[in-house]
Design a protein around this motif. Sequence first.
Motif, short mmCIF file in Angstrom:
data_model
loop_
_atom_site.label_atom_id
_atom_site.label_comp_id
_atom_site.label_asym_id
_atom_site.label_seq_id
_atom_site.Cartn_x
_atom_site.Cartn_y
_atom_site.Cartn_z
N HIS A 222 0.90 -1.24 0.03
CA HIS A 222 0.00 -0.09 -0.02
C HIS A 222 1.00 1.18 -0.05
CE1 HIS A 222 -3.23 2.76 1.10
NE2 HIS A 222 -2.69 3.23 2.05
N THR A 310 -4.26 5.12 -4.70
CA THR A 310 -4.34 3.78 -4.76
C THR A 310 -5.48 3.12 -5.72
OG1 THR A 310 -5.67 3.74 -3.03
CG2 THR A 310 -3.15 3.46 -2.62
N THR A 311 -6.45 3.80 -5.82
CA THR A 311 -7.68 3.38 -6.83
C THR A 311 -7.02 3.65 -8.20
OG1 THR A 311 -9.39 4.32 -5.24
CG2 THR A 311 -9.82 3.79 -7.47
N ARG A 335 -0.04 -10.59 -5.42
CA ARG A 335 -1.18 -10.51 -6.39
C ARG A 335 -2.27 -9.77 -5.63
NH1 ARG A 335 -4.51 -15.06 -5.81
NH2 ARG A 335 -2.78 -16.10 -4.76
N GLN A 340 -10.71 -6.70 -4.98
CA GLN A 340 -10.05 -5.15 -5.01
C GLN A 340 -9.96 -4.55 -6.10
OE1 GLN A 340 -6.71 -4.87 -2.53
NE2 GLN A 340 -8.12 -3.95 -1.27
N TYR A 342 -12.23 -5.09 -8.74
CA TYR A 342 -13.57 -4.61 -8.69
C TYR A 342 -14.10 -3.58 -8.14
CZ TYR A 342 -13.84 -9.59 -10.34
OH TYR A 342 -13.70 -10.85 -11.10
N ARG A 424 -18.46 -7.92 1.84
CA ARG A 424 -17.78 -8.72 0.88
C ARG A 424 -18.22 -10.06 1.21
NH1 ARG A 424 -18.48 -7.43 -2.75
NH2 ARG A 424 -18.05 -5.44 -2.06
N ARG A 425 -18.70 -11.03 0.60
CA ARG A 425 -19.10 -12.20 1.00
C ARG A 425 -19.11 -13.18 -0.41
NH1 ARG A 425 -24.29 -12.74 -1.00
NH2 ARG A 425 -25.35 -10.91 -0.93
N GLU B 327 -18.84 -11.39 -4.12
CA GLU B 327 -17.25 -11.33 -4.39
C GLU B 327 -17.04 -11.53 -5.80
OE1 GLU B 327 -14.57 -14.31 -2.22
OE2 GLU B 327 -14.07 -12.19 -1.32
N PRO B 338 -12.51 -13.21 -13.90
CA PRO B 338 -11.86 -12.00 -13.34
C PRO B 338 -11.04 -11.59 -14.57
CG PRO B 338 -11.44 -13.66 -11.44
CD PRO B 338 -12.01 -14.18 -12.75
N LYS B 426 -1.69 -18.19 -17.36
CA LYS B 426 -1.15 -17.88 -15.71
C LYS B 426 0.33 -17.72 -15.72
CE LYS B 426 -4.85 -20.91 -13.68
NZ LYS B 426 -5.97 -19.82 -13.70
N SER B 427 0.68 -17.08 -14.50
CA SER B 427 2.12 -16.85 -14.43
C SER B 427 2.81 -18.06 -13.72
CB SER B 427 2.37 -15.82 -13.29
OG SER B 427 1.57 -14.47 -13.47
N VAL B 429 4.82 -17.94 -11.59
CA VAL B 429 4.94 -17.86 -10.09
C VAL B 429 3.63 -17.19 -9.78
CG1 VAL B 429 6.17 -16.80 -8.15
CG2 VAL B 429 7.37 -17.40 -10.22
N ARG B 430 2.91 -17.72 -8.96
CA ARG B 430 1.58 -17.06 -8.38
C ARG B 430 2.24 -16.47 -7.21
NH1 ARG B 430 -4.60 -18.51 -8.10
NH2 ARG B 430 -5.02 -16.53 -9.24
N TYR B 431 2.20 -15.21 -7.04
CA TYR B 431 2.45 -14.58 -5.85
C TYR B 431 1.43 -14.50 -4.88
CZ TYR B 431 5.85 -12.58 -8.86
OH TYR B 431 7.11 -12.34 -10.00
N PRO B 432 1.82 -14.34 -3.58
CA PRO B 432 0.86 -14.02 -2.66
C PRO B 432 -0.10 -12.99 -2.54
CG PRO B 432 2.97 -13.60 -1.60
CD PRO B 432 3.18 -14.12 -3.10
N GLU B 433 -1.21 -13.04 -2.11
CA GLU B 433 -2.07 -11.90 -2.18
C GLU B 433 -1.82 -10.50 -1.28
OE1 GLU B 433 -6.57 -13.55 -3.53
OE2 GLU B 433 -6.04 -12.57 -1.68
N GLU B 434 -2.02 -9.36 -1.55
CA GLU B 434 -1.75 -8.34 -0.53
C GLU B 434 -2.89 -7.20 -0.92
OE1 GLU B 434 1.67 -7.51 1.16
OE2 GLU B 434 1.08 -5.15 1.50
N LYS B 435 -3.25 -6.81 -0.03
CA LYS B 435 -4.57 -5.79 -0.35
C LYS B 435 -4.25 -4.40 -0.08
CE LYS B 435 -7.81 -9.18 1.51
NZ LYS B 435 -6.91 -9.91 2.25
N ILE B 436 -4.90 -3.64 -0.72
CA ILE B 436 -4.48 -2.10 -0.86
C ILE B 436 -5.81 -1.45 -0.39
CG2 ILE B 436 -4.15 -0.32 -2.40
CD1 ILE B 436 -2.56 -2.44 -3.90
N MET B 437 -5.40 -0.40 0.20
CA MET B 437 -6.87 0.68 0.64
C MET B 437 -7.24 1.40 -0.60
SD MET B 437 -5.66 2.82 3.85
CE MET B 437 -7.10 3.80 4.47
N VAL B 438 -8.40 1.05 -1.30
CA VAL B 438 -8.82 2.17 -2.18
C VAL B 438 -9.99 2.78 -2.01
CG1 VAL B 438 -7.77 0.06 -4.22
CG2 VAL B 438 -10.33 0.14 -3.32
#
Lengths: 439, 439
Positions: A222, A310-311, A335, A340, A342, A424-425, B327, B338, B426-427, B429-438
Amino acid sequence: MKISLTPAQILVLGFAGVILAGALLLMLPVSTMPGRQTGFLTALFTATSAVCVTGLVVVDTGTHWTAFGQVVILVLIQVGGLGFMSMATLFFVFMGRRIGLRERLVIQESLNQVNVAGVVRLVRAVLIFTVITEGFFALVLAARWSFDYGWQRGLWLGVFHAVSAFNNAGIDIIGGFRSLTGYVNDPVITLSVAFLIILGGLGFAVVLELYNFRRTRRLSVHARLVLRVTASLLLGGTVLFALLEWRNVLGSLPLYGKLLASFFQAVVPRTAGFNSVDIAALGDATLFLMIILMFIGASPGSTGGGIKTTTFGVLGITVWSMAGGREDVELFRRRIPPWQVYKALTVFLLSVFLVVLVSLLLCITERSRFLEALFETTSAFGTVGLSMGLTPHLSPAGRVLIILTMFAGRLGPLTLAYALAQRRRKSAVRYPEEKIMVG
Amino acid sequence: MKISLTPAQILVLGFAGVILAGALLLMLPVSTMPGRQTGFLTALFTATSAVCVTGLVVVDTGTHWTAFGQVVILVLIQVGGLGFMSMATLFFVFMGRRIGLRERLVIQESLNQVNVAGVVRLVRAVLIFTVITEGFFALVLAARWSFDYGWQRGLWLGVFHAVSAFNNAGIDIIGGFRSLTGYVNDPVITLSVAFLIILGGLGFAVVLELYNFRRTRRLSVHARLVLRVTASLLLGGTVLFALLEWRNVLGSLPLYGKLLASFFQAVVPRTAGFNSVDIAALGDATLFLMIILMFIGASPGSTGGGIKTTTFGVLGITVWSMAGGREDVELFRRRIPPWQVYKALTVFLLSVFLVVLVSLLLCITERSRFLEALFETTSAFGTVGLSMGLTPHLSPAGRVLIILTMFAGRLGPLTLAYALAQRRRKSAVRYPEEKIMVG
Ligand SMILES: [K+]
Ligand SMILES: [K+]
């Protein structure tokens, strides 16, 4: 009867309450200079603009209001800016607690723990950061202005503009709707104000991470995204502004003044609203560039508005990942989960929809040029406060439209983001995939 | 040395070749009316506009060109429209073969099998559909026009405008840049032309599904989305146009004329380019509405342009799914994967970027109003051909910009969509997820 409110509802009602209280204070005779009148709509407009740290004004702040009125406005700005920054950071923390481990860890690293004590600790940290930053730059600005106005008025100008800049309010008390155009070549004033705006616009979570960087040696995805997008927009905005206006509004300035003014005008659409050149004199291409910067705005959890860096960043990275032929959206070896992307898309499209709708309505109510209506609407939505000059001449219908847009622009994206994160669900039923021809 | 070309490269080179050949033919003295001159840039502009079925013109088609010149233009329109529709449908088929079972099944249901025989069969089906539709409406229009001009000129007018409408070209030979403004109250002409435009804009795959519906009793998600978005845009466009222009350009018309004109003006921005009212006389709000409709455009695999109804639909459904707290992106009890949402987003954002960039450049080269530049650029990008009047007065730099935009707008989204579909992987390597504030 027990009424339970969601945090988003509390936020909306709280802001509305502060705005109304502010409007009533501004309607007191002691707020207005002798010989002038303040109607309810003018007071409401000014209070909304201050609390939402937008900065659009229908009457000149420096000459319409008394010292008392200006103090009221200053307090409204500080309450609005601080309140929003704290609430946004808290939302971020709660969202972290609700939906993910990693975000919470980042926050917890900074704040140790998230509970009532953590909340108090967080708000105190925000407060201390605000007071120290504003205090330091208030003194710098006061020192500079005391040369022109003596120490008493110089100090008041310093305090007011430091608070207004750090909270990205952009309201000035120079007088005559001039904003900072008198100081286009002044590096002390423009660079101090620009620094305050940028710092206020990074978001408190990022500032904390930067502060702790020497110890932790790591930045979250972030924070890295915020810093990279912010730097790109500042650099790109400065270069494009200089290219487009070199022979127009920048024409009469010396070389260093041209660069200083370009940098300042790249800083202010995101989303401070001071200006050091005449906005109405800019070319259409430059105005549209500023509309784009105003629309993107500052970073989440900051005093700034807009759809947020960030958006914009997530959308850009999605395009980049697609162009690179990847199936996932990837950033800094991480990834980004589909929902997110969406969500970023949803915030972006709903914001475009709102801005375009209000612009079209203003075209009708004010019979104005489309670009002019789009500029003022984006300015209101992004809580920027720059104006091509339409706002002081708005009809009552136009004023109401802009008041609602300021309010929606301040609270909408945040509460929307919060609501989207909360609910989110996964569906009870997961339907089979089916593809569609697009493009 | 062996050169192997991708289908996208073949498409681009093929279109460029046809355009150049057309430009050379139009430069022959026999193409131009006595007393007039045709320079290379004018010929290139006209040929690009015809092959890309855009319809923007720098000289009046009805008075500048001889009958021979008009035949050249008609052939270019037909080759461009048919070629594009066939290629787009073939791409769809190949994409289906590459990436998914369901799409292929839908196509195969219509076409029995996808191989060289299938391709021949498909192109033949497109051809038959085109000839029958154009032939029928050419006769209807000819019958109507023979009242005004006698059967010989009436027949030529009927053929030309039926071909121009079905291929969504929008080029007219009425003369004096008038388009169909002389027939604003004429139901035979406007409804025939509108029907041809809508049918040509649905996309051949959807037309085939509709044709086979009595037998198969099912429509794919793609077809249902196309039909729903098309119907919504037509209805919404008609209502909004009527509301915005009731007392302006519609003012002098009788009630049924008001409704007919509103419907016609809702049909043509997607993406035919005929007009039955004066575009330059419309209000700013109406112009912006038309810009939005032009930008969305017609459906994939059709003769029309724009980002396509399905791209718009996928984006809208994403917002809707997010607002509903889901979701996944869900539509008609199907989940959209997606990467398809990412792709729609990519097509949308790159298109916005292109249109805004060219508009800003036109603001600079033509010193025009921003809205005017945006209108002509979107019209060129969406292969629409509506004009506020800027195009005939373009500077050479402006002409080159619009030529490139027409070409990019015709081939860009399709080849982009194809390239994106082809390279999806598909890559490693599949990277781990990380969230971002949007937001
Ligand atoms: K502001
Ligand atoms: K067209």
